[in-house]
Design a protein around this motif. Structure first.
Motif, PDB file in Angstrom:
ATOM      1  N   SER A 237      38.840  44.453  46.905  1.00 39.42           N
ATOM      2  CA  SER A 237      38.297  43.445  45.996  1.00 39.42           C
ATOM      3  C   SER A 237      36.848  43.731  45.629  1.00 39.42           C
ATOM      4  O   SER A 237      36.101  42.820  45.276  1.00 39.42           O
ATOM      5  CB  SER A 237      38.419  42.039  46.602  1.00 39.42           C
ATOM      6  OG  SER A 237      38.248  41.047  45.612  1.00 39.42           O
TER       7      SER A 237
ATOM      8  N   ASN B 200      33.672  39.943  45.854  1.00 43.82           N
ATOM      9  CA  ASN B 200      34.911  39.638  45.138  1.00 43.82           C
ATOM     10  C   ASN B 200      34.777  39.812  43.631  1.00 43.82           C
ATOM     11  O   ASN B 200      35.493  39.183  42.858  1.00 43.82           O
ATOM     12  CB  ASN B 200      35.404  38.220  45.452  1.00 43.82           C
ATOM     13  CG  ASN B 200      35.792  38.075  46.907  1.00 43.82           C
ATOM     14  OD1 ASN B 200      36.368  38.977  47.491  1.00 43.82           O
ATOM     15  ND2 ASN B 200      35.455  36.955  47.505  1.00 43.82           N
TER      16      ASN B 200
ATOM     17  N   THR C 237      37.813  40.565  41.236  1.00 48.33           N
ATOM     18  CA  THR C 237      38.738  39.613  40.643  1.00 48.33           C
ATOM     19  C   THR C 237      38.401  39.313  39.194  1.00 48.33           C
ATOM     20  O   THR C 237      39.158  38.636  38.510  1.00 48.33           O
ATOM     21  CB  THR C 237      38.729  38.304  41.446  1.00 48.33           C
ATOM     22  OG1 THR C 237      37.395  37.778  41.468  1.00 48.33           O
ATOM     23  CG2 THR C 237      39.207  38.533  42.872  1.00 48.33           C
TER      24      THR C 237
ATOM     25  N   VAL D  38      43.387  43.653  42.255  1.00 51.90           N
ATOM     26  CA  VAL D  38      42.001  43.930  42.596  1.00 51.90           C
ATOM     27  C   VAL D  38      41.841  45.408  42.950  1.00 51.90           C
ATOM     28  O   VAL D  38      42.798  46.072  43.357  1.00 51.90           O
ATOM     29  CB  VAL D  38      41.509  43.059  43.774  1.00 51.90           C
ATOM     30  CG1 VAL D  38      41.541  41.584  43.397  1.00 51.90           C
ATOM     31  CG2 VAL D  38      42.350  43.307  45.024  1.00 51.90           C
TER      32      VAL D  38
ATOM     33  N   ALA E 107      46.525  41.199  44.636  1.00 50.50           N
ATOM     34  CA  ALA E 107      45.608  40.509  45.537  1.00 50.50           C
ATOM     35  C   ALA E 107      46.338  39.695  46.586  1.00 50.50           C
ATOM     36  O   ALA E 107      45.789  39.388  47.650  1.00 50.50           O
ATOM     37  CB  ALA E 107      44.675  39.608  44.726  1.00 50.50           C
TER      38      ALA E 107
END
Length: 422
Positions: free
Chosen positions: A307, A338, A341, A356, A396
């Protein structure tokens, strides 16, 4: 190029070196604790009696079997606590297929070990967008789980590395990416990590912090059997994998003697500034960043940050458009955890969840895999690898399994940035 113009989430200053949240993989000729992950060689499976469907072994261009580039223990026990998870990247060595979509493919193998995964439980607690009141499972430190590494700065618990130690008894002590020493000891290490003598597994060390069209999701139970070894070209030499977190060296500032006289010498183009601007404008700044970053640890063969954000070889091709957050960074700007994303990778065709970034292969992997390969395999039809980087994007949610014992194979997204040709 500023070495701290970073694409990774979270930089930790350690004096002369800065450690990032990216786990680097190194090829090793000496056996490591990880008996699953390797570069080249023949693939092995979660269940030797249940290989992937045979059509996944074939190049989408020529329909011939491909060679294994990478097999990786992708267990993320803190994120997918009940799942065994292995990743594979295959490539076609044939000259006619080079640079064509479908000549490089990626697979994700998942086996449910016990009960429901935390992700599935969380999804089941919400119906038609209304929460049932169930408490969401806490974010997992995939780095500690897969690679056995401590949480980076205490703030990257949601970003685990797929090379960590599996929670299942079958996979324990088999991961080449075992935990790293505390950060304080890493600060004293030079930026180039040796490729040999890493004591931990790859997975145990990781801190997780226009695309190619995929085939329809494939469930367990091959439609066609996986081809026999005899129909494959000669495989690349197999190398074990070791891992350590990326460190970037701090450049030293040169000392100018006090009695030095500096003269301003201008070029015919209008001055040194014009020369510098002309040079930078003639180069792909993403490639410059790519090559500068890799130079800190030149023996790395892969970069891992679940990610996270990939290090792009080029900022102008179709693959780069899948990562707009990368392109909007300025000098010294760091990507938030993250950030992966926010990418534009196609969603998982099985569950509809976002995909991701998980890992990428970098050019030194070509040097390692092709070493001594002259005259082996396809001969004049073997083009040699011509990619700059191979980027893997995965579901993900790690979708695919529901019941204990389920084994499922999924094809995942790969973005290939090819070498520039003149």
């Amino acid at each position: 190029m500023d070495p701290y113009d970073s694409d990774s989430s979270g930089l930790e200053d350690a004096g002369d070196y800065t450690e990032t949240g990216v786990l680097l993989g190194y090829a090793s000729t000496e056996q490591t604790d990880d008996t699953i992950s390797h570069l080249g060689g023949w693939p092995t499976w979660l269940d030797k009696n249940t290989p992937p469907p045979g059509d996944l072994a074939k190049c989408k261009v020529c329909n011939n079997p491909m060679l294994l580039l990478l097999q990786l223990n992708g267990d993320l026990p803190e994120r997918f606590s009940n799942d065994e998870r292995w990743l594979y990247i295959f490539g076609c060595p044939r000259k006619a297929c080079s640079r064509k979509q479908g000549s490089i493919r990626a697979l994700r193998g998942i086996r449910k070990m016990k009960g429901q995964s935390e992700i599935q439980k969380k999804e089941d607690s919400t119906s038609n967008g209304v929460s049932t009141g169930a408490t969401p499972a806490p974010k997992q430190d995939l780095g500690s789980a897969l690679f056995g590494a401590p949480s980076q700065g205490g703030g990257l618990s949601s970003n685990s590395n797929p090379f960590s130690t599996s929670s299942s008894p079958a996979a324990q002590n088999n991961n080449p990416f075992a935990p790293l020493p505390p950060v304080s000891t890493l600060a004293a290490k030079p930026p180039q990590n040796p490729a040999l003598n890493f004591p931990e597994t790859f997975a145990a060390k990781a801190r997780i912090s226009t695309p190619e069209t995929l085939s329809e999701p494939v469930t367990a139970g091959p439609v066609l059997p996986w081809p026999d070894k005899s129909v494959f070209p000669a495989p690349y030499t197999e190398y074990y994998l070791d891992a350590d977190y990326e460190t970037l060296s701090r450049p030293s500032t040169p000392t100018i003697p006090t009695n030095t006289t500096v003269e301003n010498v201008e070029e015919e183009s209008g001055g040194t500034a014009d020369v510098k601007d002309a040079f930078e404008s003639s180069m792909d700044k993403d490639f410059l960043r790519f090559s500068t970053r890799l130079a800190h640890n030149p023996e790395q063969v892969l970069r891992y940050e679940f990610s996270g954000t990939p290090l792009l070889y080029s900022g102008t091709d179709a693959v780069a458009k899948a990562f707009p957050s990368h392109q909007t960074q300025g000098r010294g700007v760091q990507v938030a955890p993250n950030a992966g994303t926010n990418n534009r990778i196609p969603r998982c065709p099985s569950c509809g969840r976002e995909r991701v970034f998980e890992l990428q292969l970098v050019p030194h992997a070509i040097t390692v895999l092709e070493d001594g390969r002259e005259g082996i395999g396809l001969g004049k039809n073997d083009a040699g690898m011509e990619w700059g980087t191979i980027i893997l994007g995965v579901c993900a949610a790690n979708c695919g399994t529901v019941k204990e014992g389920d084994l499922v194979w999924k094809e995942e997204w790969v973005g290939v940035q090819w070498e520039e040709t003149k």
